[in-house]
Design a protein around this motif. Structure first.
Motif, PDB file in Angstrom:
ATOM      1  N   ASP A 144       0.819  -1.219   0.000  1.00  0.00           N
ATOM      2  CA  ASP A 144       0.000   0.000   0.000  1.00  0.00           C
ATOM      3  C   ASP A 144       0.850   1.266   0.000  1.00  0.00           C
ATOM      4  OD1 ASP A 144       1.032  -0.479   2.513  1.00  0.00           O
ATOM      5  OD2 ASP A 144      -0.756   0.183   3.591  1.00  0.00           O
ATOM      6  N   PRO A 145       1.686   1.461  -1.044  1.00  0.00           N
ATOM      7  CA  PRO A 145       2.458   2.704  -1.091  1.00  0.00           C
ATOM      8  C   PRO A 145       1.541   3.929  -0.996  1.00  0.00           C
ATOM      9  CG  PRO A 145       2.455   1.596  -3.230  1.00  0.00           C
ATOM     10  CD  PRO A 145       1.872   0.641  -2.247  1.00  0.00           C
ATOM     11  N   ALA A 146       2.132   5.046  -0.530  1.00  0.00           N
ATOM     12  CA  ALA A 146       1.332   6.249  -0.265  1.00  0.00           C
ATOM     13  C   ALA A 146       0.551   6.699  -1.498  1.00  0.00           C
ATOM     14  CB  ALA A 146       2.240   7.368   0.227  1.00  0.00           C
ATOM     15  N   SER A 174       1.735  19.162  10.171  1.00  0.00           N
ATOM     16  CA  SER A 174       1.256  20.506   9.798  1.00  0.00           C
ATOM     17  C   SER A 174       1.422  20.731   8.294  1.00  0.00           C
ATOM     18  CB  SER A 174       1.934  21.595  10.624  1.00  0.00           C
ATOM     19  OG  SER A 174       3.320  21.465  10.554  1.00  0.00           O
ATOM     20  N   ALA A 175       2.516  20.204   7.722  1.00  0.00           N
ATOM     21  CA  ALA A 175       2.716  20.367   6.273  1.00  0.00           C
ATOM     22  C   ALA A 175       1.606  19.647   5.505  1.00  0.00           C
ATOM     23  CB  ALA A 175       4.085  19.820   5.869  1.00  0.00           C
ATOM     24  N   SER A 176       1.250  18.465   5.981  1.00  0.00           N
ATOM     25  CA  SER A 176       0.222  17.698   5.278  1.00  0.00           C
ATOM     26  C   SER A 176      -1.156  18.337   5.448  1.00  0.00           C
ATOM     27  CB  SER A 176       0.214  16.261   5.782  1.00  0.00           C
ATOM     28  OG  SER A 176      -0.669  15.507   5.012  1.00  0.00           O
ATOM     29  N   TRP A 198      -5.342   8.674   7.201  1.00  0.00           N
ATOM     30  CA  TRP A 198      -4.477   8.054   6.192  1.00  0.00           C
ATOM     31  C   TRP A 198      -4.206   9.016   5.034  1.00  0.00           C
ATOM     32  CZ3 TRP A 198      -1.121   4.657   7.174  1.00  0.00           C
ATOM     33  CH2 TRP A 198      -1.356   3.686   8.145  1.00  0.00           C
ATOM     34  N   GLY A 199      -5.215   9.828   4.707  1.00  0.00           N
ATOM     35  CA  GLY A 199      -5.009  10.839   3.662  1.00  0.00           C
ATOM     36  C   GLY A 199      -3.892  11.794   4.071  1.00  0.00           C
ATOM     37  N   LEU A 200      -3.925  12.200   5.359  1.00  0.00           N
ATOM     38  CA  LEU A 200      -2.877  13.107   5.850  1.00  0.00           C
ATOM     39  C   LEU A 200      -1.515  12.419   5.799  1.00  0.00           C
ATOM     40  CD1 LEU A 200      -4.778  14.742   8.841  1.00  0.00           C
ATOM     41  CD2 LEU A 200      -3.991  15.889   6.743  1.00  0.00           C
ATOM     42  N   ARG A 201      -1.473  11.179   6.225  1.00  0.00           N
ATOM     43  CA  ARG A 201      -0.195  10.453   6.182  1.00  0.00           C
ATOM     44  C   ARG A 201       0.321  10.366   4.731  1.00  0.00           C
ATOM     45  NH1 ARG A 201       3.508   8.823   4.562  1.00  0.00           N
ATOM     46  NH2 ARG A 201       4.755   6.980   5.020  1.00  0.00           N
ATOM     47  N   ARG A 202      -0.573  10.083   3.806  1.00  0.00           N
ATOM     48  CA  ARG A 202      -0.126   9.875   2.415  1.00  0.00           C
ATOM     49  C   ARG A 202       0.310  11.175   1.757  1.00  0.00           C
ATOM     50  NH1 ARG A 202      -4.890   5.957   2.047  1.00  0.00           N
ATOM     51  NH2 ARG A 202      -3.886   4.086   2.858  1.00  0.00           N
ATOM     52  N   ASN A 203      -0.150  12.301   2.298  1.00  0.00           N
ATOM     53  CA  ASN A 203       0.227  13.584   1.696  1.00  0.00           C
ATOM     54  C   ASN A 203       1.453  14.220   2.358  1.00  0.00           C
ATOM     55  OD1 ASN A 203      -1.641  13.640  -0.325  1.00  0.00           O
ATOM     56  ND2 ASN A 203      -3.171  14.787   0.828  1.00  0.00           N
ATOM     57  N   VAL A 204       2.081  13.504   3.290  1.00  0.00           N
ATOM     58  CA  VAL A 204       3.223  14.111   3.990  1.00  0.00           C
ATOM     59  C   VAL A 204       4.308  14.531   3.001  1.00  0.00           C
ATOM     60  CG1 VAL A 204       5.152  13.657   5.559  1.00  0.00           C
ATOM     61  CG2 VAL A 204       2.844  13.007   6.230  1.00  0.00           C
ATOM     62  N   SER A 205       4.658  13.632   2.097  1.00  0.00           N
ATOM     63  CA  SER A 205       5.763  13.924   1.179  1.00  0.00           C
ATOM     64  C   SER A 205       5.441  15.160   0.324  1.00  0.00           C
ATOM     65  CB  SER A 205       6.020  12.710   0.288  1.00  0.00           C
ATOM     66  OG  SER A 205       7.104  12.952  -0.561  1.00  0.00           O
ATOM     67  N   LEU A 206       4.211  15.199  -0.216  1.00  0.00           N
ATOM     68  CA  LEU A 206       3.824  16.332  -1.056  1.00  0.00           C
ATOM     69  C   LEU A 206       3.708  17.601  -0.226  1.00  0.00           C
ATOM     70  CD1 LEU A 206       1.175  14.393  -3.178  1.00  0.00           C
ATOM     71  CD2 LEU A 206       3.442  15.129  -3.936  1.00  0.00           C
ATOM     72  N   GLY A 207       3.235  17.460   1.035  1.00  0.00           N
ATOM     73  CA  GLY A 207       3.124  18.612   1.937  1.00  0.00           C
ATOM     74  C   GLY A 207       4.490  19.193   2.262  1.00  0.00           C
ATOM     75  N   GLY A 225      20.372  26.626   6.721  1.00  0.00           N
ATOM     76  CA  GLY A 225      18.906  26.621   6.757  1.00  0.00           C
ATOM     77  C   GLY A 225      18.320  25.308   6.256  1.00  0.00           C
ATOM     78  N   ILE A 226      19.135  24.476   5.631  1.00  0.00           N
ATOM     79  CA  ILE A 226      18.650  23.164   5.164  1.00  0.00           C
ATOM     80  C   ILE A 226      18.279  22.318   6.385  1.00  0.00           C
ATOM     81  CG2 ILE A 226      19.319  21.010   4.018  1.00  0.00           C
ATOM     82  CD1 ILE A 226      21.241  22.698   2.277  1.00  0.00           C
ATOM     83  N   GLU A 227      17.070  21.749   6.329  1.00  0.00           N
ATOM     84  CA  GLU A 227      16.623  20.926   7.465  1.00  0.00           C
ATOM     85  C   GLU A 227      16.481  19.472   7.053  1.00  0.00           C
ATOM     86  OE1 GLU A 227      13.237  22.501   9.587  1.00  0.00           O
ATOM     87  OE2 GLU A 227      13.956  24.554   9.266  1.00  0.00           O
ATOM     88  N   VAL A 228      16.729  18.599   8.003  1.00  0.00           N
ATOM     89  CA  VAL A 228      16.639  17.155   7.738  1.00  0.00           C
ATOM     90  C   VAL A 228      15.608  16.566   8.693  1.00  0.00           C
ATOM     91  CG1 VAL A 228      17.911  14.975   7.737  1.00  0.00           C
ATOM     92  CG2 VAL A 228      19.041  17.090   7.022  1.00  0.00           C
ATOM     93  N   LEU A 229      14.753  15.745   8.140  1.00  0.00           N
ATOM     94  CA  LEU A 229      13.633  15.249   8.942  1.00  0.00           C
ATOM     95  C   LEU A 229      13.318  13.813   8.501  1.00  0.00           C
ATOM     96  CD1 LEU A 229      10.477  17.453   9.080  1.00  0.00           C
ATOM     97  CD2 LEU A 229      10.334  15.119   8.341  1.00  0.00           C
ATOM     98  N   GLY A 230      13.144  12.941   9.476  1.00  0.00           N
ATOM     99  CA  GLY A 230      12.820  11.549   9.149  1.00  0.00           C
ATOM    100  C   GLY A 230      11.403  11.216   9.556  1.00  0.00           C
ATOM    101  N   TYR A 231      10.679  10.537   8.686  1.00  0.00           N
ATOM    102  CA  TYR A 231       9.330  10.077   9.036  1.00  0.00           C
ATOM    103  C   TYR A 231       9.083   8.778   8.291  1.00  0.00           C
ATOM    104  CZ  TYR A 231       7.394  11.151   4.428  1.00  0.00           C
ATOM    105  OH  TYR A 231       7.134  11.149   3.081  1.00  0.00           O
ATOM    106  N   GLY A 232       7.958   8.179   8.556  1.00  0.00           N
ATOM    107  CA  GLY A 232       7.552   7.062   7.712  1.00  0.00           C
ATOM    108  C   GLY A 232       7.386   5.747   8.422  1.00  0.00           C
ATOM    109  N   HIS A 233       7.850   4.704   7.708  1.00  0.00           N
ATOM    110  CA  HIS A 233       7.519   3.328   8.097  1.00  0.00           C
ATOM    111  C   HIS A 233       8.500   2.853   9.165  1.00  0.00           C
ATOM    112  CE1 HIS A 233       5.526   4.055   4.311  1.00  0.00           C
ATOM    113  NE2 HIS A 233       6.682   4.096   3.681  1.00  0.00           N
ATOM    114  N   LEU A 234       8.527   3.548  10.290  1.00  0.00           N
ATOM    115  CA  LEU A 234       9.578   3.250  11.261  1.00  0.00           C
ATOM    116  C   LEU A 234       9.452   1.857  11.863  1.00  0.00           C
ATOM    117  CD1 LEU A 234      10.487   6.058  10.771  1.00  0.00           C
ATOM    118  CD2 LEU A 234      10.783   6.360  13.215  1.00  0.00           C
ATOM    119  N   GLY A 235       8.235   1.329  11.842  1.00  0.00           N
ATOM    120  CA  GLY A 235       8.040  -0.023  12.370  1.00  0.00           C
ATOM    121  C   GLY A 235       8.864  -1.059  11.633  1.00  0.00           C
ATOM    122  N   ASP A 236       9.112  -0.846  10.335  1.00  0.00           N
ATOM    123  CA  ASP A 236       9.954  -1.808   9.610  1.00  0.00           C
ATOM    124  C   ASP A 236      11.343  -1.237   9.321  1.00  0.00           C
ATOM    125  OD1 ASP A 236       9.628  -0.195   7.350  1.00  0.00           O
ATOM    126  OD2 ASP A 236       8.006  -1.408   6.545  1.00  0.00           O
TER     127      ASP A 236
END
Ligand code: LAC
Ligand code: ZN
Length: 450
Positions: free
Chosen positions: A123-125, A250-252, A310-319, A354-365
């Motif tokens: 089930d990719p985003a 918030s971005a999503s 789930w819609g919010l989760r799937r839009n994180v990358s685009l947000g 000013g470049i920021e690094v942020l990790g999110y996602g499928h942390l369970g795997d």
């Protein structure tokens, strides 16, 4: 270029962005033409024609990939879009398989199989837009990979055309099949560099009887990671454990133009558990709650709320792309036990520019979407420093026993990192395989191989 022998196949030579780009940071060149074959035979004619005329081909589905695997890298290339090969050919309830053409949108497969009590977990985003052919080409994952694995765990039959124009048909509705080398395994995740796939048979599971979902707000990233680690090491296997920090949410929300579903927290995890009975799923959720010190749980117990979260989760990358103006999206994967340490390391990579690094996602795997965000950095600083930040991300992944890609593949954006993961001999083996099936280098040149 002469198209005489393939003129009967529908094609176009004018394109808009969506026809040629994907969701990576790389812009496609303008191809000479894109063909829209409708049958296996038309695909084969295109590949044979390319071999005769020494033309380069790239194959596309919906263009939702994130590593440039489906874009045109040189102006004289010819596209093969498989979006019109979008038939579900067979849904076999006895053997629990579905056979489809590559252009079928993934969510259509989900709906078709679930309507008869079956289940296709990957089930990719992008599931409402991506095609199954692209999922096979990239060996796509998604949140449910945690419990159920990725695309390759479900592909049991493939039909297609090798790059030299030879047709093939491997596997079928077989649950076990160990004859010879695993060519289905080789093709799944080969990113369009070896063959054009024209038919896919997927194995299905019984649809889980009871599902329970909750989004939990945590007071810190650390609390969320403790909950994750304890859950996964103490006998509960959720079907999803999706992590995001407040900035992702918030971005999503902004991108999706949605109201918040709950109060704001520094970190969130979307938990989904499934099982045979209500008691069973409640027990699992209660265990997760007991590992979630001080967290606030919001049960996603209506379709509306579930779809919104789930819609919010799937839009994180685009947000995040919208907020950051520009970004690179990595998808490193590390052993689950190393996730907390890796997240800590990633937090140190924010750059003075000013470049920021942020990790999110499928942390369970263990699959972390590391986003490198331009934010307030100037164009010059972005060009100058972002490559170095990406290299540091990759170095962290490898140091902690990980891989440079958990689900997005290599394409053009990550091929320079292949030598970090593979020896010269390993890369030579991969190149030799490519040369045997594609002696003229017809298919997807400039992708995957460094
Ligand atoms: C996600 C995509 C980017 O999980 O893989 O959001
Ligand atoms: Zn993902």
């Amino acid at each position: 270029m002469e198209f005489d022998s393939i003129n009967h196949i529908s094609s176009r030579s004018e394109f808009v962005n969506e026809d040629i780009n994907d969701h990576s940071s790389v812009n496609s060149e303008q191809p000479s033409r894109i063909f829209y074959p409708k049958t296996h035979e038309e695909c084969q004619q295109l590949v044979i024609w390319a071999n005769q005329t020494n033309a380069s081909l790239f194959t596309r589905g919906a263009g939702t990939g994130t590593t440039g695997g489906a874009i045109c890298t040189k102006g004289d290339q010819i596209g093969i879009s498989l979006v019109h090969m979008n038939n579900i050919l067979d849904l076999d309830q006895i053997n629990a398989t579905i056979t489809v053409e590559p252009g079928v949108i993934l969510s259509r497969i989900h709906q078709a199989v679930e309507a008869v009590g079956l289940f296709y977990p990957p089930d990719p985003a992008s599931l409402n837009r991506c095609t199954i052919g692209g999922n096979v080409a990239e060996n796509a994952g998604g949140p449910r990979a945690l419990k159920y694995g990725v695309t390759k765990d479900y592909v049991i039959g493939l039909k297609g055309v090798w790059a030299n124009g030879e047709s093939f048909e491997y596997g079928g509705k077989l649950k076990k099949n160990v004859a010879g080398y695993d060519l289905i395994g080789l093709l799944t995740g080969s990113e369009g560099t070896l063959a054009v796939i024209t038919e896919i048979t997927l194995k299905l599971r019984p649809k889980p009887t009871v599902i329970a979902e909750a989004i939990a707000g945590y007071k810190s990233t650390e609390d969320a990671l403790i909950a994750l680690t304890n859950t996964l090491t103490r006998g509960v296997l959720p079907s999803t454990a999706e992590f995001m920090v407040e900035r992702c949410m918030s971005a999503s929300l902004a991108y999706s133009n949605e109201a918040p579903v709950m109060a704001s927290f520094p970190a969130y995890v979307i938990w989904q558990v499934d099982g045979q009975t209500v008691e069973d799923v409640n027990k699992q959720l209660n265990q997760i709650k007991s590992f979630s010190k001080g967290a606030t749980f919001l049960m996603m117990d209506t379709d509306d709320l579930s779809n919104r979260v789930w819609g919010l989760r799937r839009n994180v990358s685009l947000g995040l792309k919208q907020v950051a103006k520009k970004k690179y999206s990595e998808d490193i994967v590390v052993p689950i036990g190393n996730v907390p340490e890796v997240i800590k390391r990633l937090e140190t990579l924010n750059h003075p520019s000013g470049i920021e690094v942020l990790g999110y996602g499928h942390l369970g795997d263990g699959n972390i979407h590391v986003n490198i965000l331009k934010m307030s950095a100037s164009e010059d600083d972005w060009e100058r420093f972002s490559p170095d930040v990406i290299e540091q991300v990759m170095a962290i992944a490898l140091k902690y026993g990980g891989s440079i890609s958990g689900e997005h593949g290599i394409g053009v954006t990550k091929k320079q990192f292949m030598p970090l993961m593979f020896s010269n001999h390993d890369l030579h083996i991969m190149k030799q395989i490519k040369t045997i099936v594609d002696p003229l280098g017809i298919l997807n040149p400039g992708k995957l191989h460094p």
